[in-house]
Design a protein around this motif. Structure first.
Motif, PDB file in Angstrom:
ATOM      1  N   GLY A 191       2.494   0.012   3.708  1.00  0.00           N
ATOM      2  CA  GLY A 191       2.042  -1.272   4.228  1.00  0.00           C
ATOM      3  C   GLY A 191       2.447  -2.354   3.256  1.00  0.00           C
ATOM      4  N   GLY A 192       2.512  -3.580   3.736  1.00  0.00           N
ATOM      5  CA  GLY A 192       2.847  -4.687   2.856  1.00  0.00           C
ATOM      6  C   GLY A 192       4.340  -4.920   2.780  1.00  0.00           C
ATOM      7  N   ARG A 193       4.716  -5.902   1.939  1.00  0.00           N
ATOM      8  CA  ARG A 193       6.119  -6.299   1.882  1.00  0.00           C
ATOM      9  C   ARG A 193       6.649  -6.265   0.458  1.00  0.00           C
ATOM     10  NH1 ARG A 193       8.184 -11.356   4.463  1.00  0.00           N
ATOM     11  NH2 ARG A 193       6.788 -12.422   3.013  1.00  0.00           N
ATOM     12  N   VAL A 194       7.913  -5.896   0.326  1.00  0.00           N
ATOM     13  CA  VAL A 194       8.623  -6.027  -0.944  1.00  0.00           C
ATOM     14  C   VAL A 194       9.721  -7.055  -0.706  1.00  0.00           C
ATOM     15  CG1 VAL A 194      10.009  -4.874  -2.695  1.00  0.00           C
ATOM     16  CG2 VAL A 194       8.184  -3.621  -1.532  1.00  0.00           C
ATOM     17  N   VAL A 195       9.648  -8.180  -1.410  1.00  0.00           N
ATOM     18  CA  VAL A 195      10.643  -9.234  -1.227  1.00  0.00           C
ATOM     19  C   VAL A 195      11.397  -9.393  -2.540  1.00  0.00           C
ATOM     20  CG1 VAL A 195      11.037 -11.633  -0.609  1.00  0.00           C
ATOM     21  CG2 VAL A 195       9.133 -10.378   0.422  1.00  0.00           C
ATOM     22  N   ARG A 203       0.848  -1.195   0.000  1.00  0.00           N
ATOM     23  CA  ARG A 203       0.000   0.000   0.000  1.00  0.00           C
ATOM     24  C   ARG A 203       0.875   1.233   0.000  1.00  0.00           C
ATOM     25  NH1 ARG A 203      -2.493   1.765   3.790  1.00  0.00           N
ATOM     26  NH2 ARG A 203      -1.477   0.510   5.399  1.00  0.00           N
ATOM     27  N   LYS A 204       0.399   2.293  -0.651  1.00  0.00           N
ATOM     28  CA  LYS A 204       1.132   3.555  -0.639  1.00  0.00           C
ATOM     29  C   LYS A 204       0.135   4.686  -0.678  1.00  0.00           C
ATOM     30  CE  LYS A 204       4.362   6.585  -1.004  1.00  0.00           C
ATOM     31  NZ  LYS A 204       5.167   6.872   0.188  1.00  0.00           N
ATOM     32  N   GLN A 205       0.350   5.669   0.212  1.00  0.00           N
ATOM     33  CA  GLN A 205      -0.523   6.832   0.234  1.00  0.00           C
ATOM     34  C   GLN A 205       0.312   8.090   0.098  1.00  0.00           C
ATOM     35  OE1 GLN A 205      -2.600   4.928   3.726  1.00  0.00           O
ATOM     36  NE2 GLN A 205      -3.659   6.892   3.585  1.00  0.00           N
ATOM     37  N   PHE A 206      -0.227   9.085  -0.587  1.00  0.00           N
ATOM     38  CA  PHE A 206       0.354  10.428  -0.538  1.00  0.00           C
ATOM     39  C   PHE A 206      -0.681  11.287   0.157  1.00  0.00           C
ATOM     40  CE2 PHE A 206       2.750   9.047  -4.440  1.00  0.00           C
ATOM     41  CZ  PHE A 206       3.992   9.074  -3.838  1.00  0.00           C
ATOM     42  N   GLY A 207      -0.427  11.683   1.386  1.00  0.00           N
ATOM     43  CA  GLY A 207      -1.433  12.425   2.141  1.00  0.00           C
ATOM     44  C   GLY A 207      -2.659  11.553   2.308  1.00  0.00           C
ATOM     45  N   SER A 208      -3.808  12.043   1.874  1.00  0.00           N
ATOM     46  CA  SER A 208      -5.024  11.259   2.070  1.00  0.00           C
ATOM     47  C   SER A 208      -5.375  10.453   0.825  1.00  0.00           C
ATOM     48  CB  SER A 208      -6.185  12.190   2.432  1.00  0.00           C
ATOM     49  OG  SER A 208      -6.365  13.126   1.393  1.00  0.00           O
ATOM     50  N   THR A 209      -4.634  10.623  -0.266  1.00  0.00           N
ATOM     51  CA  THR A 209      -4.944   9.834  -1.461  1.00  0.00           C
ATOM     52  C   THR A 209      -4.128   8.546  -1.464  1.00  0.00           C
ATOM     53  OG1 THR A 209      -3.652  11.597  -2.432  1.00  0.00           O
ATOM     54  CG2 THR A 209      -5.759  11.139  -3.464  1.00  0.00           C
TER      55      THR A 209
END
Lengths: 291, 360
Positions: free
Chosen positions: B64-68, B17-23
């Motif tokens: 959030g989440g993982r980069v493997v 997951r990736k957010q910029f501010g509230s988006t």
């Protein structure tokens, strides 16, 4: 009706050329010309004396002291104000809270007139109850110091003011240059394994090269030119400890009215600046990358 | 194909997951890419594909989440320690360094011994045909040459994973085609795992082993080019892939089946398909005397073929047809077009692909 091309060109150039000539070029050349004559008095008009005025300078110990002081002044203020400007620019270029306020704070000294700055620092330097003495007493336990009144500290005190005044101005140039560096360059560098220090020395600093050259030339010129605070605070004293070429020119020309000698001094000043600027452009300029 | 063990995945993304501010720009991304694969992240601008690439690179932090990568969770690793190289859209060449210094920048930073550095430089330069340009500055190079330098810098690191962010978007069409082949050949020769971002579906289809089509921060479909073309998972995928993409025709109920509004004599699907969207590949539409009556609204001549945009029936449903030869008919011309057998149906609301109903 067709105007000849050359007439059109002269009409376009005219106003600027007239002003430049009247207030810059003619006085400059006239100064160099007057340096070859004696100072006229009501009884004795000026006579051609060749290089005698320059010879008199060579034997004038105050001239040599002013020249030496000025070199110290330049060496002390130029690298210091550039380094400080770069450090401040790097700092306020980052993502930090209240950076607009910081930028304004750093830039404020630039906006203040030099005379106001001088008065401000007169208070700072006041022995015993000025800010500097209060700080040195609190932190180091020193007694009262006459910062601008003693020969050992006066020149340093003047240099501190110049750095304080100029660093914020140069910071603006560095800030603009930093913001013109594409972020992807820094990202690429960090992805390639470069440490922060390496990125600074190998990427950021070289890309700031043209700005550094510009700032360095201006800082050197200013170190010979910006002397208002000295005239207000010490007038070159005590015992010529803060005499610079510019203050000595002012003193010779407008206090002693020895205009011929002042003209010769001006010639020396111009020659010094020309040599330094030429050196800077040839040494730094060759290693500077222009995008 | 046999299922590879988990450790063979060069790249694994779990609920990223990736957010910029509230988006939120990336919602719950799951992705696996086997070693040596050419993965293309495809999507319209703003779909999150570049952000996803930057998260993999470590230039952005995931929320959030993982980069493997190669079996290692790299969440806490800086970009330099993730074992990857990257080609930027702007190439990000250092303008004050010559080509050779640009290529070995990373090797110097990683303190590779001088002899090996020179050997690797020579190898990369010959692989990309840069031998004669090594002493030039980037500003003295053409766009295509700059692109090659950026590629050389990426491969000289010998990182197992290479990321590319729209690397061809600044080149002209001819050069783009050349570089496309060259990058693909280089990737296969060096056995790189490639993650390649583009908005150009032709680029994606021609280069990829695995196309990941994204939209609004989601993965719409993750499949081979052949699969994504043959069985688009949603109406969005259908309308993105193909030149021109699939036409989507709303089906309405007619007596005895479903068809286009206003054309009750031409049944296209069983009655249960009414209300769904019918997908038609323009290249499968052929002009025929017994076809559906349509009205040409625009014609685009492409040389070998002509793309006709036609309105069908009373609802004015838009159908595109790609027909071999020169058929630049003026707008308003009547044509008759035969549609291919029913192959793609999509839910009109969710856009999801529907199973084909059995013909009653």
């Amino acid at each position: 009706m067709r105007m000849p091309r050359f007439l059109h060109a002269w009409l376009m150039l005219g106003p600027a050329l007239l002003l430049l000539a009247a207030f810059t070029h003619v006085p400059a050349l006239a100064t160099l010309w007057h340096a070859l004559f004696s100072t006229p008095t009501p009884r004795r008009p000026a006579v051609f004396v060749g290089l005698n005025n320059y010879a008199a300078l060579a034997e004038d110990p105050i001239f040599w002291q002013a020249l030496w002081n000025n070199l110290l002044y330049a060496l002390g203020t130029v690298p210091m104000s550039i380094a400080l400007a770069l450090a401040m620019a790097l700092w306020v270029n980052g993502r930090l809270r209240g950076r607009t306020a910081m930028r304004i704070a750093f830039f404020t000294p630039t906006v203040l007139p030099m005379i106001a700055v001088a008065n401000l620092w007169l208070f700072f330097y006041t022995p015993d109850y000025g800010m500097i003495d209060r700080l040195t007493r609190l932190l180091l336990g020193w007694g009262p110091t006459n910062w601008i009144g003693s020969q050992e500290t006066a020149l340093g005190a003047m240099m501190a003011i110049a750095v304080w005044k100029e660093a914020g101005f140069f910071m603006i140039f560095y800030l603009a240059a930093l913001q013109a560096i594409p972020p992807s360059l820094l990202e690429a560098a960090s992805l390639e394994g470069a440490s922060r220090g390496r990125i600074f020395w190998r990427v950021t600093l070289p890309l700031l090269g043209p700005t550094t050259l510009f700032i360095a030339v201006n800082a050197v010129i200013n170190s010979f030119r910006l002397v208002d605070h000295i005239l207000v605070m010490t007038q070159g004293g005590p015992d010529n400890a803060t005499a610079l070429l510019m203050t000595y020119i002012y003193e010779t020309g407008f206090r002693f009215w020895d205009t011929a000698q002042a003209s010769a001094l001006t010639g020396v000043l111009l020659a010094v600046l020309a040599v330094i600027a030429a050196l800077q452009f040839s040494l730094l300029g060759r290693r500077t990358h222009y995008r | 194909m046999t299922a590879a063990p988990a450790s063979a995945d060069a790249i694994r993304l779990d609920s990223l997951r990736k957010q910029f501010g509230s988006t939120t720009v990336l919602h719950d991304i799951h992705l696996r890419a086997a070693r040596g694969r050419f993965v293309v992240l495809l999507g319209p601008s703003g779909c999150g594909k570049s952000t996803l690439l930057r998260v993999i690179a470590g230039l952005e932090r995931a929320d959030g989440g993982r980069v493997v990568l190669d079996g290692r969770d790299v969440a806490e690793l800086p970009p330099a320690a993730r074992g990857l190289s990257m080609v930027f859209q702007s190439y990000a060449l250092f303008p004050h360094l010559d080509v050779a210094e640009n290529i070995v920048f990373g090797l110097r930073a990683r303190r590779v011994a001088a002899a090996e550095r020179e050997a690797r430089l020579a190898r990369a330069a010959s692989l990309l045909g840069l031998e004669k340009l090594l002493k030039r500055r980037p500003s003295q190079l053409s766009g295509g040459q700059q692109q090659r330098v950026a590629l050389a810098r990426a491969i000289v690191a010998e990182a197992p994973i290479c990321l590319m962010d729209e690397p061809l978007s600044n080149l002209d069409a001819k050069l783009r085609g050349e570089m496309r082949r060259e990058i693909r050949a280089l990737q296969q020769r060096l056995g790189l795992t490639m993650v390649y971002v583009t908005h150009d579906q032709a680029e994606a289809m021609s280069m990829a082993d695995q196309v990941v089509l994204m939209r609004d921060g989601h993965i719409e479909q993750d499949a081979t080019p052949a699969e994504i073309y043959a069985r688009p998972a949603s109406a969005f995928v259908a309308s993105f892939i193909g030149t021109p993409p699939m036409s989507l025709l709303p089906l309405v109920a007619h007596a005895g089946g479903a068809g286009i509004a206003g054309l009750p004599d031409h049944l296209l699907a069983p009655a249960s398909a009414a209300g769904a969207l019918l997908g038609i590949r323009p290249e499968e539409v052929v002009p025929a005397e017994d076809g559906l009556p349509a009205c040409v609204t625009a014609a685009e001549f492409l040389g070998a073929e002509t793309v006709l945009a036609c309105a069908l029936g009373s609802g004015g449903a838009l159908l595109q047809a790609r027909i071999p030869g020169h058929h630049a008919l003026p707008p308003g011309s009547p044509v008759r077009l035969r549609l291919p057998p029913l192959a793609h149906l999509f839910d009109a609301n969710s856009g999801k692909r529907l199973p084909l109903p059995p013909f009653a």
